[in-house]
Enzyme design. Sequence first.
Site, PDB file in Angstrom:
ATOM      1  CB  CYS A  46      -0.849   0.027   1.195  1.00  0.00           C
ATOM      2  SG  CYS A  46      -1.741  -1.452   1.497  1.00  0.00           S
ATOM      3  NE  ARG A  51       4.545   0.015   3.427  1.00  0.00           N
ATOM      4  CZ  ARG A  51       3.307  -0.657   3.699  1.00  0.00           C
ATOM      5  NH1 ARG A  51       2.549  -0.819   2.593  1.00  0.00           N
ATOM      6  NH2 ARG A  51       3.335  -1.298   4.764  1.00  0.00           N
ATOM      7  N   PRO A  52      10.646   1.964   3.361  1.00  0.00           N
ATOM      8  CG  PRO A  52      12.263   3.488   4.238  1.00  0.00           C
ATOM      9  CD  PRO A  52      10.852   3.025   3.985  1.00  0.00           C
ATOM     10  CB  ILE A  53      13.408  -3.096   3.319  1.00  0.00           C
ATOM     11  CG1 ILE A  53      14.375  -3.155   1.954  1.00  0.00           C
ATOM     12  CG2 ILE A  53      12.124  -3.213   2.958  1.00  0.00           C
ATOM     13  CD1 ILE A  53      14.454  -4.454   1.602  1.00  0.00           C
ATOM     14  CG  ASP A  54      16.554   2.268   5.992  1.00  0.00           C
ATOM     15  OD1 ASP A  54      15.403   2.162   5.803  1.00  0.00           O
ATOM     16  OD2 ASP A  54      16.846   3.073   6.461  1.00  0.00           O
ATOM     17  CG  ASP A 233      -1.282  -2.273  10.386  1.00  0.00           C
ATOM     18  OD1 ASP A 233      -0.880  -1.069   9.727  1.00  0.00           O
ATOM     19  OD2 ASP A 233      -0.913  -2.999  10.840  1.00  0.00           O
TER      20      ASP A 233
END
Length: 285
Positions: A46, A51-54, A233
């Site tokens: 979404c 929405r990084p995954i660093d 959420d």
Amino acid sequence: MTVDPRTADGYEVSYRDSQRLRARYYLIGALLARYKKAEVAMPGGCNFGKRPIDLHLKGFRALGATVIEEDGMVKAYAEKLIGTSIYMDQVSVGATINVMLAATMAEGTTTMENAAKEPHVVDTANYLNMMGANIKGAGTDVIRIKGVPELKGAQYTIIPDQIEAGTYMTAAITGGDVLVKNIIPKHMDSLTAKLEEMNVKVAEWEDSIRVMADEPLRAVNVKTMSYPGFPTDLQPQIATLLAVCNGTSVLTENVWENRYQYMGELRKLGADVEINGRVATIHGI
């Protein structure tokens, strides 16, 4: 569901297969633990903003993996993973679980500080421990994982989903009487507190909650936070309930930068909402 991985021998997840699962980044940690190699597509999902995954990749690199991002794929590999100390720059459920997965079979001990404390982090750790992992501290902000040479099969029952349970609890919007069974009431504390503040009657038992909304609802202020704070959420659900409360409520989104896109649809239904960045001012109708 029964999973038998004994015939598994690949560490590559095709881009097409990766697209079927938002949470596919968890495959990186799992494959790194098992094969010391992983190739998985970048996550989608979404559009809540960035929405990084660093933090995930930082954790893998700290364990000794080489991580390359190219052509929409994450490619990680290591001759061996070595336990280390990792400080999470911000609280992240995904990064906490993913690094925990990778560290289960690393050599030595991994210490994660500023770890996420959500119930599903604890649940994952409990499941891994049943499979032979050595994880301590899940549910606190410091998790220690002592690497083991292998994991074995196990039977496990996953905890009830707090977001599903909370969604049914906010059905108080109907002015009705809702009994939600097979849940863990403790996981719902932040929502329960807000519902009671809104004049909703809440009764708890060992594994169920009854929500009764037979009186006028009061406006309240809500801020989303990491567990045990109010879950992001459940933000859209509580906003919908606030739209029919008496008075003006202020809703502050502290996790995602762009999670009010649904408000346009609520306005079509008659909701009176003003948006200013991460803050939504809701005038009850």
